[in-house]
Design a protein around this motif. Structure first.
Motif, short mmCIF file in Angstrom:
data_model
loop_
_atom_site.label_atom_id
_atom_site.label_comp_id
_atom_site.label_asym_id
_atom_site.label_seq_id
_atom_site.Cartn_x
_atom_site.Cartn_y
_atom_site.Cartn_z
N SER A 3 1.92 6.30 -7.05
CA SER A 3 0.77 6.93 -7.72
C SER A 3 0.80 8.44 -7.63
N GLU A 4 1.83 8.96 -6.95
CA GLU A 4 1.94 10.41 -6.77
C GLU A 4 1.73 11.16 -8.07
N ILE B 36 0.96 4.17 -2.87
CA ILE B 36 0.74 5.59 -2.63
C ILE B 36 1.91 6.41 -3.18
N MET C 272 0.53 9.92 -10.96
CA MET C 272 -0.44 9.34 -11.88
C MET C 272 -1.83 9.88 -11.60
N GLU C 273 -2.58 10.06 -12.67
CA GLU C 273 -3.94 10.53 -12.50
C GLU C 273 -4.82 9.47 -11.85
N GLU C 274 -4.73 8.28 -12.35
CA GLU C 274 -5.62 7.22 -11.88
C GLU C 274 -4.98 5.89 -12.21
N PHE C 275 -5.27 4.88 -11.44
CA PHE C 275 -4.76 3.55 -11.77
C PHE C 275 -5.87 2.54 -11.54
N LEU D 245 0.83 -1.21 0.00
CA LEU D 245 0.00 0.00 0.00
C LEU D 245 0.87 1.26 0.00
#
Lengths: 469, 469
Positions: free
Chosen positions: B184-185, B181, B187-190, B177
């Motif tokens: 994904s800083e 996090i 990235m718009e969405e995953f 997790l």
């Protein structure tokens, strides 16, 4: 390369041995393996089937007999069997397969299916079969499916799935996570979370990433994105596809007039819609009724194509009447007979080209007045150039082969004029249709071509009568 | 309704006033509002633009002048500006817009873009501009974009994005997790998480739902799904689209030959591919080069369409030579002139119908030998029925209007025969092409129609010569 290609198309196939078929996912050896396993006992068959993904089995099903499909469905675990049935193409009649199963197996499969897939399947059956299946299954499932059956299948409501994850905006992060885990129990996968208020009205979407990253005591309200795209249940599926494609989103919520959340449409359903709409476009532009099943029987194909042919026959008599009207010219100048078919034919081809480009352009985006004007100007110039080039070739043939320079001149002007008219017709008719609310693809090449046939006969015969007689 | 429609198509538009355009997302009033704001100062413009989603601004851009687009891009926040540019259709030249910005603004925007979108844009520029942009930006970004530029744009590698979330299979839930996090800083969405081993080789996919539901100390290895679909970087984009559509997945990982994870392709990129491929199919089947830009200039349109027309002109002379060969028959039986154009035209139409159905069917799934055989039989029956019905109508006209029953008989057989040949040609030519590895859509209606023209002239003239002279 470019120029050789069409000749290859016509002749190459006849010199090359009939090659063996290939498909990316599943090839003939897979089919043969399953066929062989079908000869053996259940254990062998089960073992072979385990090697395939349910969507691969759905492809293999296309080449199997109904009894073979039934045996496989009965042998597969329920979740696998329902996946296979939901992934079968409608053309291969998954609903019929369902009806032929035992009531127990059937109910198990329907209960396992997502509501939208179950609804799609059941909607293909007649009312009696629908009732029988819905009476047999779990009554909560039946209620949900009945609700979905009430929407037109070509609308957002007909496309949506009612299974989704919604969280109350007043929840904290941890309450929301618990909610999500409990709601996702029966779902295969989820991508977007929907935030609703106490009245169950959609107020925003929630990204799972933001939720995971948030501190424990943060409320959903603070994380929610209130700037989102949604659709009403009665929106046409083609518009839904456009929105999803335009906004690059993977799912879209469906609401009623009071913003109450009814369901969601995911991008995988939209891919099917896009394939369907594209099939319809290609069929309509070629004068085939949009609902002809590609793999349907010959009787259905006749029903779908004959009306267009008969309409065209009527208009063809119109073109033929032009020839009759110039009987005198044809008598005195028999050499022109062969040429008028060339000029009319070339007009038809040029119109088909302009039509295809314009129809496709309209179906991807609307044109405003200025763009429509630019398109017409463009097609005029294209018609002028292509017409003149072909006109020069035809007139050279007339000069050299038939030693008739004046005929060459007539043919040059007739070809140029007809190709210009053809290009303009191919472009303007679909634009006009769109503006009066008729599907531009029904300006099928068949209809447009007949129009250019008339002009194609009229122009050279009229010019020849004026200049050569 | 069905029968009236085509007539409406031809005539209705001329009687109805030129209606105002409509689009679902953005209508004329939005365009006018932005246009008006462009007259005012930056603050007013900014305020108006805030009301629109970036993809809506991208649509409005289609109707604006280059300088207006530039001004808006300069005024928007960088993240918004880069979204707008990435969502502009290639036909409206986003890359040119980018080149015309100041170097600072340009670099900001490129650095903000996803790598795959940045690569798409930069690949549309010439080498010099590419170099300039890549030298200016952050060097890590530049390295990633250069790597993506090395793949053919029509392959999985050209389509993929290198930004993705991967977790090591040896991590625990909580480590994973945290990894997610931090990764994904930017990235718009995953949607999908990829699990790799210590050698960075892809071993499976991980559902965020399973991760959230798992107990704290569970290792990723226990949660991972090792039964997943992946593609190699050199796979054609059309095959990637087929896989995503077939398996109903929202993203697919791209690996090299050693299973090292290179990137992922998401379903929104696939929707663009599908639109592109469908456009190509409609254009090719209508005799337009597949790379003609729908909104391109007239010179490009001439280049794309003229070669096909010239090829067709050559084959049209072939059909015309049939008419010349039967000069004698036409002299003695002048009445047949008008009829042969009808018979030839109807053959062309029937062939176009069979071609559209077959080409579309092949493009959705391959046909095995048995299905090919069934298709040929079906088209024979369709041709026989449609030919006979149209044959009866034509022969009735010959009997009643021209009072020539024997001519009616000749026309009946000629029409039936030609429509049968047409239906068979339209269906078998694309199937044969597919089997020898040529794109079936190039069996364009233009080429097929010319073939049926020859038979359409030959059959009635030959029969008339035998039976009527």
């Amino acid at each position: 390369m470019y120029l050789h290609c069409p000749f290859l198309c016509l002749f190459a196939p006849f010199f090359v041995p009939w090659a063996c078929m290939q498909s990316f996912e599943i090839d003939k050896s897979d089919l043969l393996r399953v066929k062989a396993a079908l000869e053996g006992d259940d254990a062998t068959l089960q073992e072979v089937l385990q090697q395939y993904h349910s969507s691969e089995i759905a492809i293999i099903f296309e080449k199997l007999e109904p009894e073979e499909r039934e045996r496989i469905i009965n042998i597969l675990p329920t979740d696998e069997a329902s996946s296979v049935i939901s992934e079968m193409d409608e053309e291969h009649h998954p609903a019929e397969l369902l009806v032929n199963l035992t009531p127990e197996k059937r109910s198990e499969i329907v209960e396992e299916l997502d509501y939208d897939d179950a609804t799609d399947l059941i909607s293909q059956l007649d009312e009696e079969d629908q009732k029988e299946i819905l009476d047999d299954i779990d009554q909560e499932d039946a209620t949900n499916i009945r609700a979905l059956l009430s929407y037109d299948e070509d609308t957002a409501g007909g496309l949506m799935n009612t299974e989704l994850i919604k969280v109350n905006i007043n929840h904290t992060k941890n309450e929301a996570l618990e909610e999500i885990i409990s709601q996702s129990e029966e779902m295969e996968e989820f991508y977007t979370l929907y935030a609703v208020n106490d009245d169950d009205e959609l107020v925003g979407i929630l990204s799972i990433k933001d939720l995971i990253k948030a501190k424990k005591q943060v409320r959903v309200e603070e994380l929610v994105n209130k700037d989102f795209v949604y659709v009403k249940a009665d929106l046409d599926q083609e518009e839904v596809a456009k929105l999803i494609s335009q906004y690059n989103i993977t799912s879209i919520p469906v609401v009623n007039d009071g913003m109450k959340l009814l369901g969601r449409i995911t991008v995988d359903d939209i891919i099917d819609v896009m394939e369907e709409e594209n099939t319809e476009d290609i069929l309509k532009i070629s004068g085939v009724s949009e609902d002809e099943e590609l793999a349907g029987g010959w009787r259905d194909a006749v029903k779908s194509r004959l009306p267009w042919l008969v309409i065209n026959l009527a208009t063809a008599f119109l073109a033929a009447s032009v020839i009759r009207a110039y009987d005198d010219t044809l008598d005195k100048l028999p050499i022109i007979k062969a040429y008028i078919t060339i000029i009319a034919g070339m007009g038809g081809n040029a119109a088909t080209q302009a039509l295809a480009v314009t129809v496709r352009r309209i179906s991807l985006s609307n044109l405003n007045d200025k763009q429509a004007y630019v398109t017409v100007t463009k097609e005029f110039l294209v018609g002028l150039t292509n017409g003149a080039v072909n006109g020069i070739i035809v007139s050279m043939v007339a000069v050299w082969y038939d030693a008739n320079p004046l005929l060459g001149l007539v043919l040059f002007f007739a070809m140029t004029g007809n190709v210009i008219v053809a290009a303009l017709t191919g472009a303007t008719v679909p634009m006009l249709l769109k503006r009066v609310g008729i599907d531009p693809a029904v300006a099928s090449s068949i209809i447009i071509t007949t129009f250019t046939d008339c002009i194609g006969f009229l122009l050279p015969l009229w010019l020849a009568t004026k200049l050569l007689l």
